[in-house]
Design an enzyme around this catalytic site. Sequence first.
Site, mmCIF file in Angstrom:
data_model
loop_
_atom_site.group_PDB
_atom_site.id
_atom_site.type_symbol
_atom_site.label_atom_id
_atom_site.label_comp_id
_atom_site.label_asym_id
_atom_site.label_seq_id
_atom_site.Cartn_x
_atom_site.Cartn_y
_atom_site.Cartn_z
ATOM 1 N N TYR A 170 0.868 -1.193 0.000
ATOM 2 C CA TYR A 170 0.000 0.000 0.000
ATOM 3 C C TYR A 170 0.899 1.235 0.000
ATOM 4 O O TYR A 170 1.746 1.378 0.887
ATOM 5 C CB TYR A 170 -0.807 -0.079 1.284
ATOM 6 C CG TYR A 170 -1.743 1.038 1.638
ATOM 7 C CD1 TYR A 170 -2.857 1.323 0.850
ATOM 8 C CD2 TYR A 170 -1.565 1.769 2.813
ATOM 9 C CE1 TYR A 170 -3.750 2.309 1.230
ATOM 10 C CE2 TYR A 170 -2.455 2.756 3.197
ATOM 11 C CZ TYR A 170 -3.554 3.022 2.396
ATOM 12 O OH TYR A 170 -4.440 3.990 2.773
ATOM 13 N N TYR A 189 -9.488 -4.869 9.157
ATOM 14 C CA TYR A 189 -8.179 -4.335 9.554
ATOM 15 C C TYR A 189 -8.306 -3.188 10.552
ATOM 16 O O TYR A 189 -7.668 -3.164 11.600
ATOM 17 C CB TYR A 189 -7.421 -3.856 8.305
ATOM 18 C CG TYR A 189 -6.014 -3.388 8.614
ATOM 19 C CD1 TYR A 189 -4.974 -4.303 8.692
ATOM 20 C CD2 TYR A 189 -5.727 -2.042 8.857
ATOM 21 C CE1 TYR A 189 -3.686 -3.893 9.001
ATOM 22 C CE2 TYR A 189 -4.449 -1.629 9.165
ATOM 23 C CZ TYR A 189 -3.423 -2.555 9.242
ATOM 24 O OH TYR A 189 -2.157 -2.147 9.552
ATOM 25 N N HIS A 190 -9.153 -2.241 10.215
ATOM 26 C CA HIS A 190 -9.228 -1.012 11.009
ATOM 27 C C HIS A 190 -9.815 -1.258 12.395
ATOM 28 O O HIS A 190 -9.563 -0.499 13.321
ATOM 29 C CB HIS A 190 -10.026 0.052 10.248
ATOM 30 C CG HIS A 190 -9.588 0.147 8.812
ATOM 31 N ND1 HIS A 190 -10.114 -0.667 7.831
ATOM 32 C CD2 HIS A 190 -8.634 0.888 8.231
ATOM 33 C CE1 HIS A 190 -9.511 -0.400 6.683
ATOM 34 N NE2 HIS A 190 -8.607 0.536 6.893
ATOM 35 N N LYS A 234 -8.999 16.403 18.195
ATOM 36 C CA LYS A 234 -8.449 15.788 16.990
ATOM 37 C C LYS A 234 -8.544 16.855 15.908
ATOM 38 O O LYS A 234 -9.633 17.272 15.530
ATOM 39 C CB LYS A 234 -9.330 14.611 16.547
ATOM 40 C CG LYS A 234 -9.105 13.299 17.193
ATOM 41 C CD LYS A 234 -7.783 12.650 16.937
ATOM 42 C CE LYS A 234 -7.366 12.575 15.485
ATOM 43 N NZ LYS A 234 -5.974 12.085 15.320
ATOM 44 N N ASP A 277 -7.313 13.743 9.762
ATOM 45 C CA ASP A 277 -6.986 12.349 10.056
ATOM 46 C C ASP A 277 -7.997 11.761 11.033
ATOM 47 O O ASP A 277 -8.428 12.417 11.975
ATOM 48 C CB ASP A 277 -5.510 12.213 10.507
ATOM 49 C CG ASP A 277 -5.329 12.001 11.992
ATOM 50 O OD1 ASP A 277 -5.679 10.907 12.458
ATOM 51 O OD2 ASP A 277 -4.826 12.913 12.665
ATOM 52 N N HIS A 305 -7.816 8.905 12.899
ATOM 53 C CA HIS A 305 -7.384 7.942 13.912
ATOM 54 C C HIS A 305 -7.521 8.541 15.309
ATOM 55 O O HIS A 305 -6.771 9.432 15.678
ATOM 56 C CB HIS A 305 -5.934 7.527 13.669
ATOM 57 C CG HIS A 305 -5.756 6.856 12.343
ATOM 58 N ND1 HIS A 305 -6.230 5.595 12.089
ATOM 59 C CD2 HIS A 305 -5.186 7.275 11.198
ATOM 60 C CE1 HIS A 305 -5.954 5.266 10.838
ATOM 61 N NE2 HIS A 305 -5.323 6.261 10.275
HETATM 62 C C1 3CP Z 1 -5.386 -17.322 -7.611
HETATM 63 N N1 3CP Z 1 -6.086 -17.735 -8.659
HETATM 64 C C2 3CP Z 1 -6.052 -19.063 -8.676
HETATM 65 C C3 3CP Z 1 -5.240 -19.457 -7.595
HETATM 66 N N2 3CP Z 1 -4.839 -18.353 -6.952
HETATM 67 N N3 3CP Z 1 -6.607 -19.943 -9.485
HETATM 68 C C4 3CP Z 1 -6.356 -21.256 -9.232
HETATM 69 N N4 3CP Z 1 -5.578 -21.702 -8.222
HETATM 70 C C5 3CP Z 1 -5.004 -20.840 -7.398
HETATM 71 N N5 3CP Z 1 -4.255 -21.285 -6.434
HETATM 72 C C6 3CP Z 1 -6.795 -16.881 -9.638
HETATM 73 C C7 3CP Z 1 -7.967 -16.187 -8.999
HETATM 74 O O1 3CP Z 1 -9.141 -16.964 -9.047
HETATM 75 C C8 3CP Z 1 -8.061 -14.930 -9.814
HETATM 76 O O2 3CP Z 1 -8.711 -15.198 -11.032
HETATM 77 C C9 3CP Z 1 -6.630 -14.620 -10.141
HETATM 78 O O3 3CP Z 1 -5.915 -15.840 -10.028
HETATM 79 C C10 3CP Z 1 -6.034 -13.573 -9.183
HETATM 80 O O4 3CP Z 1 -5.984 -14.116 -7.879
HETATM 81 P P1 3CP Z 1 -6.709 -13.529 -6.593
HETATM 82 O O5 3CP Z 1 -6.682 -14.562 -5.572
HETATM 83 O O6 3CP Z 1 -8.018 -12.965 -6.925
HETATM 84 O O7 3CP Z 1 -5.665 -12.374 -6.195
HETATM 85 P P2 3CP Z 1 -5.730 -10.819 -6.407
HETATM 86 O O8 3CP Z 1 -6.071 -10.456 -7.799
HETATM 87 O O9 3CP Z 1 -4.501 -10.275 -5.859
HETATM 88 O O10 3CP Z 1 -6.952 -10.382 -5.508
HETATM 89 C C11 3CP Z 1 -6.900 -10.556 -4.114
HETATM 90 C C12 3CP Z 1 -8.175 -10.026 -3.460
HETATM 91 C C13 3CP Z 1 -8.376 -8.564 -3.865
HETATM 92 C C14 3CP Z 1 -9.344 -10.819 -3.947
HETATM 93 C C15 3CP Z 1 -8.051 -10.175 -1.969
HETATM 94 O O11 3CP Z 1 -9.591 -8.047 -3.349
HETATM 95 C C16 3CP Z 1 -7.257 -7.679 -3.415
HETATM 96 O O12 3CP Z 1 -6.223 -7.651 -4.057
HETATM 97 N N6 3CP Z 1 -7.422 -6.935 -2.380
HETATM 98 C C17 3CP Z 1 -6.422 -5.983 -1.946
HETATM 99 C C18 3CP Z 1 -6.995 -4.996 -1.052
HETATM 100 C C19 3CP Z 1 -5.976 -4.004 -0.614
HETATM 101 O O13 3CP Z 1 -4.880 -3.895 -1.149
HETATM 102 N N7 3CP Z 1 -6.283 -3.243 0.368
HETATM 103 C C20 3CP Z 1 -5.355 -2.266 0.882
HETATM 104 C C21 3CP Z 1 -5.823 -1.774 2.112
HETATM 105 P P3 3CP Z 1 -10.173 -14.598 -11.324
HETATM 106 O O14 3CP Z 1 -10.034 -13.138 -11.082
HETATM 107 O O15 3CP Z 1 -10.421 -14.960 -12.717
HETATM 108 O O16 3CP Z 1 -11.073 -15.234 -10.321
HETATM 109 S S1 3CP Z 1 -4.675 -0.712 2.760
HETATM 110 C C22 3CP Z 1 -5.399 -0.059 4.091
HETATM 111 C C23 3CP Z 1 -4.383 0.490 5.044
HETATM 112 C C24 3CP Z 1 -4.955 1.002 6.265
HETATM 113 C C25 3CP Z 1 -5.730 2.255 6.029
HETATM 114 O O17 3CP Z 1 -6.857 2.186 5.646
HETATM 115 O O18 3CP Z 1 -5.214 3.347 6.264
#
Ligand code: 3CP
Length: 686
Positions: free
Chosen positions: A51, A205-206, A566, A570, A572
């Site tokens: 992030y 998370y939060h 605050k 922000d 928090h």
């Molecule tokens: C993955 N795939 C697989 C396998 N692994 N297929 C077969 N076998 C496996 N083992 C396939 C999936 O089905 C998918 O295809 C593709 O590969 C991608 O995999 P994924 O698991 O979907 O992975 P990804 O694209 O990285 O997505 C992960 C999720 C997504 C689903 C969790 O929502 C994500 O990336 N979230 C991130 C959230 C984030 O970064 N948040 C930051 C918050 P298909 O797509 O075709 O199904 S930061 C907050 C900080 C604190 C604050 O708020 O201040």
Amino acid sequence: MNISPLKLIKGVYVSVPETSKKWRHSHGEVPFVRGAYREMYQRKPWTIRQYAGFETALETNAFFKRSLAEGQTGLSVAFDLPTHLGFDSDHELAQADVGRTGVAIDSVEDMLVLFDGIDLSKVSVSMTMNGAVLPIMACFIVAAGEQGVPLEQLTGTIQNDILKEYIARNTYIHSPDFSLDVVADVVAYCADKMPRFNSISISGYHFQEAGATPELELALTMANARAYLTHFQQRGIDIESVAKRLSFFFCVGMDFYKEIAKLRAARLLWSELLEEFGVQASSAKRLKMHCQTSGSSLTEMSPLNNIVRTTIEAMAGVFGGTQSLHTNSYDEAVSLPSDQASKVALDTQLVLLNETGISDVVDPWGGSYMMETATQNIIDYAHQIQQEIDEQGGVRSLVETGELTAFIHQHALQAAIAEENQDKIIIGKKSDLATSSSATQNESIAAFSKKEKKTINAEKTLSQQTQKMARLKLKRNNQSVQKALDELKTAACNKQNLMPFVITAIRLRATVGECIQALTDEQARYSKPETIKQASFKQSLDVKTVEAFQILSDQIGRKLRFLVAKVGLDGHDRGAKVIVSLLNDLEIEVDYLPVFSTTDDIIKADLRQHYDCIGLSVLSGAQQSFVSTLLASLRGDCPLVLGGVIPIDEENLFEQLNVDCVFTARHSLNDIALALYRVLSTRLSD
Ligand code: 3CP
């Protein structure tokens, strides 16, 4: 709410619980306790998704490109606070926070720069955006279109989880009712036009960062998931068609076994919940999650210890079967990550993935008596919490009353008491617990900060963003923009899906702030009720300090009066609220100005009340600007103390500015109480 946290997973386990028999399925099968996919990381490793975001889109773009070249496999955008709250960089409330804790995005022009040279048909992008989700999604969609990437090819995730904003994170803009409709608009739009894009990241998370235990984090996340499904159903959205793209986001903290059990439990709970909502397809019942190591577990003192913590937490995430992972940088308790700390955080994942073999086995803890019992206990706890929430009217109404926020805060207070009593030991967190003398520790951290600290050029960022917006407004067709914004307002009145209207406005170069303003004309900005629970720190406090405050109060013939505020954008407020509870225990009368207060609010409050001391809490890095404004305008005899994430090398600066004390997470409550007493006794005897 008054359900107690689970007892620690401790002791001897002699058998697998009866209920665990239903989990004797393979990985990649309903209910997915053992993993989302059959071959898990052997087929596809988790996504390394750090992030990041700071200053302008240009700086962040360069950072993204570097990270991808160094082995990162997905992007995750951190937006600055004004963007989160729908203020353009030139808005008067935005100025101190532009580009500080994330990148400033005012229009699609910024989004185009952010992804310049990054192929959006190949790299998946996560965007942590909630309050201003409509214009930010629109900027992303329009930018991708202008890059030539069709909507249906876009992969990534939009956080779009507004419920947790009211409960813990505080970057909401409109009322819960209106915002829930916006969430549903985005989910429905993505299901229709962007089939590969995850339309929500239901976040726990939060909650943990605000003080919840891992099991409470999960229980509340699942309660929110249920509330969303209910709302979508009421809006006529077919759950079967959207379920596959509803994803999750969890914290992984230091409670190692419990964190792994939590992630396993999450998959069963989601699968069960979707069955309740009539979902048939097995693949739609697969919970997919992103995990981030815990920011609140990091210590300001001895920051290199944080590499150890982050590694252990990352291992819990991997053992728990996460799909995507962010590892924190070791200096995050002090400042924005330095380049070196970011690299170590990224490399931590690469080492785990490539050198250890821990990703070779799917659900390696499965079948352990301890792990299966822990998983079941967490599932039972989540059911118990859901029942209690239902009995009290459901998440929606508890969000409005602030009850869930207060429940989490109660846990934060319990954690603070445990730390104060040294029932919970965190190595090097407090000065007095450090192995070497505190002076040596302080020196080393100060040297560390100076050498590596990442500094944000806030003035330059603000001026660049303001000039860029002025150029945009000169170049665009203002009449067409106004027409699009008027149509957006009408659509909001008519409760239409707002996504197409915002996309049109953004394509015409309306700004993020203008789109939010158009909606705010219909739906005023919302402020939630503030509820602060009281815990008794009294038993943990030094009796002599408590008595000294009493004597001081007797001497002046009234109770002492404090203001805790605050300030800025922000959200928090965990630390500020803990301090309010501490002051209450010291028999001090406290007024609390909640998140988003301005320096003007503080000055006005002080004119009315003539406080004995004002405490300011800032975690965004904008403290210098707020302190300067206040010192120029406050009564000269009112002590000002500052708390939050304040780098040690800034403390001298604040001393020179006449700030009476600076408090950070390394100070114990007793240290804080004593320091406050000294400030007050000196001032009151002057
Ligand atoms: C993955 N795939 C697989 C396998 N692994 N297929 C077969 N076998 C496996 N083992 C396939 C999936 O089905 C998918 O295809 C593709 O590969 C991608 O995999 P994924 O698991 O979907 O992975 P990804 O694209 O990285 O997505 C992960 C999720 C997504 C689903 C969790 O929502 C994500 O990336 N979230 C991130 C959230 C984030 O970064 N948040 C930051 C918050 P298909 O797509 O075709 O199904 S930061 C907050 C900080 C604190 C604050 O708020 O201040």
